[in-house]
Design an enzyme around this catalytic site. Structure first.
Site, PDB file in Angstrom:
ATOM      1  N   THR A   1      52.502  41.359  33.944  1.00  0.00           N
ATOM      2  CA  THR A   1      51.885  40.070  33.673  1.00  0.00           C
ATOM      3  C   THR A   1      50.524  39.957  34.344  1.00  0.00           C
ATOM      4  O   THR A   1      50.358  40.367  35.493  1.00  0.00           O
ATOM      5  CB  THR A   1      52.811  38.935  34.158  1.00  0.00           C
ATOM      6  OG1 THR A   1      54.007  38.939  33.373  1.00  0.00           O
ATOM      7  CG2 THR A   1      52.151  37.578  34.053  1.00  0.00           C
ATOM      8  N   SER A   2      49.553  39.390  33.634  1.00  0.00           N
ATOM      9  CA  SER A   2      48.185  39.163  34.139  1.00  0.00           C
ATOM     10  C   SER A   2      47.555  40.522  34.486  1.00  0.00           C
ATOM     11  O   SER A   2      47.527  41.404  33.627  1.00  0.00           O
ATOM     12  CB  SER A   2      48.224  38.205  35.326  1.00  0.00           C
ATOM     13  OG  SER A   2      46.931  37.754  35.661  1.00  0.00           O
ATOM     14  N   LEU A   3      47.048  40.710  35.701  1.00  0.00           N
ATOM     15  CA  LEU A   3      46.551  42.031  36.093  1.00  0.00           C
ATOM     16  C   LEU A   3      47.613  43.094  35.858  1.00  0.00           C
ATOM     17  O   LEU A   3      47.305  44.256  35.577  1.00  0.00           O
ATOM     18  CB  LEU A   3      46.130  42.022  37.561  1.00  0.00           C
ATOM     19  CG  LEU A   3      45.851  43.370  38.217  1.00  0.00           C
ATOM     20  CD1 LEU A   3      44.723  44.110  37.506  1.00  0.00           C
ATOM     21  CD2 LEU A   3      45.543  43.196  39.695  1.00  0.00           C
TER      22      LEU A   3
ATOM     23  N   HIS B   1      51.038  41.831  29.244  1.00  0.00           N
ATOM     24  CA  HIS B   1      51.117  40.377  29.207  1.00  0.00           C
ATOM     25  C   HIS B   1      50.209  39.776  30.295  1.00  0.00           C
ATOM     26  O   HIS B   1      50.682  39.409  31.352  1.00  0.00           O
ATOM     27  CB  HIS B   1      52.572  39.941  29.440  1.00  0.00           C
ATOM     28  CG  HIS B   1      52.764  38.470  29.595  1.00  0.00           C
ATOM     29  ND1 HIS B   1      53.464  37.918  30.663  1.00  0.00           N
ATOM     30  CD2 HIS B   1      52.351  37.433  28.844  1.00  0.00           C
ATOM     31  CE1 HIS B   1      53.491  36.602  30.561  1.00  0.00           C
ATOM     32  NE2 HIS B   1      52.825  36.278  29.462  1.00  0.00           N
TER      33      HIS B   1
END
Length: 289
Positions: free
Chosen positions: A114-116, A137
């Site tokens: 998720t994210s980074l 994601h």
């Protein structure tokens, strides 16, 4: 949730990583279940994995293993371990651990970042070929591209003129709350002592040199109004660079999913995520918990 998660310690180099193992209800058939391995990004905690994926996984008959790696949560606070670009060296021990768990189908283990973590997960998938799928994601192509600074500041950093560049960057941060938080968070999580040194670390976190090695199917996600990546075409670059089976989906503002990691449309996100997982892993949907 029929049962509480099990707190686990995953062997990692000369220490261990914390994790929560969520088990779906036993369907009585003795069949092995698919497993989603999840990690977060630059400011993630272990507990948020429940909201991002674990709750939805259990509802659909998937097991889920959430963990924190270097640069994240208690691994950063308690062990002082910062982010590393070779994230495959973090994920491979986690996959080793997961494959030894009873009831896990070794042919249906998926990694989600998720994210980074979207960048880190794809990076890991380029080297860890036991994965049946990977979910970005959201997708991140090159971490250094996220930094928005005047060109002359970047030139100073390239030339080693830190005494000029650092005061300007701190000055910009002093005027912008979000920038100030992001700079301080990144200095801490990447183990940099100055903004200039941070800018020299970030280019190592990228996919251009490894993405062609990914073999497993990848779900590339994007958000129309992402406050970090909007307009930078990270997801498009990741999708284009992949030689493996791939799917790109962009969540829009109109459907409520246009923000970073689709926090305004979690039910929609989960529906599309697990529809892709069901198709990718093959067979019928696992029995719901």
């Amino acid at each position: 949730m029929d049962r509480p998660p099990e707190f686990v310690r995953i062997p990692y180099e000369d220490t261990s990583l914390p994790g929560y193992l969520y088990r779906a209800a036993d369907d009585g058939t003795g069949s092995a279940r698919p497993l989603v391995i999840h990690h977060g990004g630059i400011d993630s905690t272990l507990e948020e994995g429940w909201f991002f994926v674990a709750a939805a996984a259990l509802a659909r008959g998937y097991d889920c293993l959430c963990f924190e790696g270097p640069g994240q949560g208690s691994v950063l606070r308690d062990q002082g371990l910062v982010f590393r670009p070779d994230w495959e060296r973090v994920v491979t021990p986690v996959v080793d651990y997961a494959l030894d768990l009873p009831g896990v189908d070794p042919d249906r283990v998926v990694l989600m970042g998720t994210s980074l973590g979207g960048l880190l997960a794809v990076r890991a998938a380029a080297f860890e070929h036991r994965l049946a799928g990977c979910v970005a994601h959201d997708a991140v192509w090159q971490l250094g591209d996220v930094v928005a600074l005047p060109p002359f500041v970047l030139e100073w950093v390239e030339q080693g003129c830190d005494d000029f560049a650092d005061p300007v960057m701190w000055g910009i941060a002093a005027q912008q709350t979000f920038t100030r938080w992001l700079l301080r968070q990144a200095l801490w999580t990447f183990g940099a002592t100055t903004p200039s040194r941070l800018l020299r670390i970030l280019p190592a976190f990228g996919l251009s040199e490894v993405i062609g090695r990914v073999r497993c199917p990848v779900l590339v996600l994007d958000a129309e109004e992402d406050l970090f990546f909007a307009g930078l075409e990270h997801a498009k670059k990741v999708y284009t660079g992949l030689n493996a089976p791939k799917t790109l989906h962009v969540f829009t503002a109109d459907e409520g999913g246009g923000a970073h990691c689709h926090s305004g449309a979690m039910h929609l996100f989960h529906d599309r995520l697990f529809s892709w997982l069901d198709r990718t892993l093959g067979g019928e949907r696992p029995m719901a918990a």
